[in-house]
Design a protein around this motif. Structure first.
Motif, PDB file in Angstrom:
ATOM      1  N   ARG A 329       0.840  -1.217   0.000  1.00 45.56           N
ATOM      2  CA  ARG A 329       0.000   0.000   0.000  1.00 45.56           C
ATOM      3  C   ARG A 329       0.863   1.250   0.000  1.00 45.56           C
ATOM      4  O   ARG A 329       0.573   2.224  -0.682  1.00 45.56           O
ATOM      5  CB  ARG A 329      -0.828   0.042   1.281  1.00 45.56           C
ATOM      6  N   ALA A 330       1.918   1.204   0.827  1.00 44.48           N
ATOM      7  CA  ALA A 330       2.767   2.399   0.963  1.00 44.48           C
ATOM      8  C   ALA A 330       3.395   2.761  -0.378  1.00 44.48           C
ATOM      9  O   ALA A 330       3.461   3.934  -0.764  1.00 44.48           O
ATOM     10  CB  ALA A 330       3.853   2.153   2.006  1.00 44.48           C
ATOM     11  N   HIS A 331       3.836   1.728  -1.124  1.00 45.24           N
ATOM     12  CA  HIS A 331       4.463   2.011  -2.422  1.00 45.24           C
ATOM     13  C   HIS A 331       3.407   2.530  -3.410  1.00 45.24           C
ATOM     14  O   HIS A 331       3.668   3.470  -4.170  1.00 45.24           O
ATOM     15  CB  HIS A 331       5.164   0.771  -2.954  1.00 45.24           C
ATOM     16  N   ALA A 332       2.211   1.926  -3.373  1.00 46.61           N
ATOM     17  CA  ALA A 332       1.139   2.376  -4.277  1.00 46.61           C
ATOM     18  C   ALA A 332       0.801   3.846  -3.992  1.00 46.61           C
ATOM     19  O   ALA A 332       0.560   4.643  -4.916  1.00 46.61           O
ATOM     20  CB  ALA A 332      -0.100   1.496  -4.105  1.00 46.61           C
ATOM     21  N   GLU A 333       0.840   4.226  -2.731  1.00 43.11           N
ATOM     22  CA  GLU A 333       0.539   5.616  -2.350  1.00 43.11           C
ATOM     23  C   GLU A 333       1.604   6.553  -2.941  1.00 43.11           C
ATOM     24  O   GLU A 333       1.293   7.634  -3.449  1.00 43.11           O
ATOM     25  CB  GLU A 333       0.519   5.689  -0.810  1.00 43.11           C
ATOM     26  N   LYS A 334       2.845   6.098  -2.900  1.00 41.99           N
ATOM     27  CA  LYS A 334       3.944   6.902  -3.452  1.00 41.99           C
ATOM     28  C   LYS A 334       3.745   7.078  -4.971  1.00 41.99           C
ATOM     29  O   LYS A 334       3.917   8.175  -5.522  1.00 41.99           O
ATOM     30  CB  LYS A 334       5.262   6.159  -3.164  1.00 41.99           C
ATOM     31  N   VAL A 335       3.335   5.982  -5.627  1.00 42.42           N
ATOM     32  CA  VAL A 335       3.124   6.038  -7.077  1.00 42.42           C
ATOM     33  C   VAL A 335       1.962   6.997  -7.395  1.00 42.42           C
ATOM     34  O   VAL A 335       2.050   7.821  -8.316  1.00 42.42           O
ATOM     35  CB  VAL A 335       2.853   4.615  -7.633  1.00 42.42           C
ATOM     36  N   ARG A 336       0.885   6.936  -6.610  1.00 42.78           N
ATOM     37  CA  ARG A 336      -0.239   7.870  -6.830  1.00 42.78           C
ATOM     38  C   ARG A 336       0.234   9.320  -6.656  1.00 42.78           C
ATOM     39  O   ARG A 336      -0.221  10.219  -7.348  1.00 42.78           O
ATOM     40  CB  ARG A 336      -1.398   7.546  -5.870  1.00 42.78           C
ATOM     41  N   GLU A 385      12.520   8.076 -10.831  1.00 39.19           N
ATOM     42  CA  GLU A 385      12.005   6.718 -11.043  1.00 39.19           C
ATOM     43  C   GLU A 385      10.708   6.542 -10.253  1.00 39.19           C
ATOM     44  O   GLU A 385      10.694   6.641  -9.029  1.00 39.19           O
ATOM     45  CB  GLU A 385      13.061   5.709 -10.560  1.00 39.19           C
ATOM     46  N   VAL A 386       9.608   6.272 -10.956  1.00 33.76           N
ATOM     47  CA  VAL A 386       8.298   6.117 -10.302  1.00 33.76           C
ATOM     48  C   VAL A 386       8.151   4.692  -9.774  1.00 33.76           C
ATOM     49  O   VAL A 386       7.613   4.457  -8.699  1.00 33.76           O
ATOM     50  CB  VAL A 386       7.160   6.451 -11.290  1.00 33.76           C
ATOM     51  N   PHE A 387       8.604   3.736 -10.549  1.00 33.89           N
ATOM     52  CA  PHE A 387       8.543   2.320 -10.183  1.00 33.89           C
ATOM     53  C   PHE A 387       7.099   1.852  -9.976  1.00 33.89           C
ATOM     54  O   PHE A 387       6.748   1.209  -8.983  1.00 33.89           O
ATOM     55  CB  PHE A 387       9.377   2.067  -8.922  1.00 33.89           C
ATOM     56  N   GLY A 388       6.272   2.196 -10.939  1.00 32.26           N
ATOM     57  CA  GLY A 388       4.873   1.776 -10.923  1.00 32.26           C
ATOM     58  C   GLY A 388       4.341   1.835 -12.343  1.00 32.26           C
ATOM     59  O   GLY A 388       5.057   2.219 -13.283  1.00 32.26           O
TER      60      GLY A 388
END
Ligand code: NAD
Length: 491
Positions: A329-336, A385-388
């Motif tokens: 979730r934390a990474h997905a939040e960063k990507v958003r 780098e977004v990484f998503g």
């Protein structure tokens, strides 16, 4: 569901951490805990390094190459036989689709087979310096290798390091990423089953800030082989400098995907989807910046966005799913956050604003394939780098400008060029500052083909004969051949 491995593997034995500490590991797509894994600390690194050193000083480094080769082939075969189990474990622990995990496990098998062959072709060279001295070189193992790997391709990244290191007679302490410890432990177990002696491959899951730091600083480790973020790689290189250990770094990327107006646009659209959305964009070589010729921009942008919207997002274990969850979730939040930033910086959201998922999935861990059009290359989303699963579209006027934009980032890992003009394809490929360039193909990594970065994407090449240089020291042997006494002092 397959059994979840839970312990450290040191000296051929599964063990708890000396501190007794454990950490929870997750299935991010379903937001569920998968199990509790022993959490190594610096004291466990000490014991693992001692086990690896003992194995190195024992028979391993002097094992006949043909025997090492047989063990690697046996390990490849065992992994192949366990593909389904490993792929399910990987998919559950990472959130990427199981069919992609199967493909990556097959790459791991091919990598082990590649280096099983290379083990028997580790050549030095001979040289007559002058009539009185003949020399030859030996390729000797570096010693104890500390391998630190990321979470995005957990099993494959482990194989990329373990295969060349073992082929050349090194022993290893392998630290998987904190988020994905499971398949690395299974790799260690399978290596033992394949006949790799106890202590040759040790596995120590745990936090980077403690276990990884301890490895980078450890005087008993001769080399660090690292894959991960550029900032982590820089820190590891700084720490490792204190003991002057060898370091190879496979780091981040911000790779361009250049579409010329003379390209087969349908093929470019399909290939470009793969180049960014494979592994939900969590790939170092993700071509996350699509550069499109002015004349082709509108047609490409609408076809690409339409296809991106059509990719099925959902349960990673389903064969129909094209894009699984992100690692957390934390990474997905960063990507958003990056998507928001891209729009604030003038981009237009062409795809990615809707997400509908089946029951039982954690929507907060998913990000829909996203396309942001009309972005200038100096926007933060084109530089970081977004990484998503997020890609930007940027226009260019001519070949010179395309090359300029492609190179205008601090990274240099991969690139793709789509063109109907073969000469242009090769001309542009030669001008791009990156470790690999695909022409009319989205694929940039195969066992046998060197893989690694220019610029801040790191140094060293894996997956190929060049990787043998990363795991060997060259020793020169000099033999006097003169029948006369050599008397340089003339006394
Ligand atoms: P990361 O740098 O956060 O972590 C990588 C590994 O380093 C993990 O095992 C982590 O625990 C460990 N680590 C963290 N801090 C450390 C420290 N201070 N000292 C020692 N070890 C430490 O990277 P990640 O988020 O796991 O992976 C994503 C990154 O990896 C992206 O930047 C991606 O581009 C890169 N990557 C590169 C390649 C390549 O071949 N170039 C391949 C895959 C991933």
């Amino acid at each position: 569901m397959t059994t979840v491995p839970t312990q450290l593997l040191i000296g051929g034995e599964l063990r708890d951490a000396q501190s007794g500490a454990t950490f929870a590991t997750f299935d991010p797509a379903h937001g569920a805990e998968l199990g509790s894994v022993a959490q190594a600390g610096a004291a466990d690194v000490d014991v693992a390094v001692a086990a690896a050193r003992e194995a190195f000083d024992g028979a391993w480094a002097r094992t006949a190459p043909a025997k090492r080769s047989r063990m690697l082939n046996r390990l490849a075969q065992l992994i192949d036989e366990h593909t389904d189990e490993l792929a399910e474990l990987e998919s559950r622990n990472n959130g990427k689709t199981k069919w992609q995990c199967v493909a990556e496990i097959k790459v791991a098998v091919a990598t082990l087979e590649l280096f099983a062959g290379a083990a028997q072709h580790l050549y030095g060279r001979s040289h007559v310096v002058n009539p009185a001295v003949v020399t030859y070189t030996l390729r000797e193992p570096v010693g104890v290798v500390g391998a630190i790997i990321p979470w995005n391709y957990p099993f494959m990244m482990a194989a990329w390091k373990v295969a060349p290191a073992l082929a050349t007679g090194n022993t290893l302490v392998l630290k998987p990423a904190t988020a994905t410890p499971l398949t690395a432990i299974r790799l260690g177990e399978l290596a033992l089953e394949a006949g790799v002696p106890a202590g040759v491959l040790n596995v120590v899951p745990g936090p980077g800030a403690e276990v990884g730091e301890a490895m980078a600083a450890h005087p008993g480790i001769d080399k660090i082989a690292f894959t991960g973020e550029t900032s982590t790689g820089r820190r590891i290189a700084e720490t490792a400098a204190k003991t002057l250990k060898r370091v190879s770094l496979e780091l981040g990327g911000k790779s361009p995907n250049i579409v010329f107006a003379d390209a087969d646009l349908d093929a470019a659209v399909i290939g470009s989807l793969w180049a960014i959305y494979y592994s939900a964009g969590q790939s170092c070589e993700a071509r996350s910046r699509i550069l499109v010729a002015d004349e082709a921009y509108d047609a490409f942008a609408s076809a690409f966005a339409e296809k991106a919207k059509a990719l099925t997002i959902g349960d990673p274990l389903s064969d129909d799913t094209k894009v699984g969850s992100l690692i957390s979730r934390a990474h997905a939040e960063k990507v958003r956050g990056f998507v928001k930033m891209g729009v604030e910086d003038g981009g237009e959201l062409l795809a990615g604003d809707g997400l509908s998922l089946g029951d039982g999935l954690d929507a907060d861990a998913f990000v829909a394939p996203t396309v942001i059009g009309g972005v200038s290359n100096d926007a933060r989303i084109c530089q970081e780098e977004v990484f998503g699963p997020v890609v930007t579209l940027t226009r260019f006027a001519d070949e010179k400008e395309a090359i300029g934009i492609a190179n205008d980032v601090r990274y240099g890992l991969a690139a793709t060029v789509w063109t109907g003009d073969a000469a242009r394809g090769h001309r542009v490929a030669q001008r791009i500052r990156s470790g690999a360039v695909g022409i009319n193909t989205p694929f940039v990594a195969f066992p046998g083909v060197p893989f690694g970065g220019f610029k801040e994407s790191g140094y060293g090449r894996e997956q190929s004969i060049e990787a043998l240089d990363l795991y060997t020291e060259t020793k020169a042997i000099l033999q006097g051949t003169s029948p006369k006494t050599v008397n340089p002092f003339g006394i």
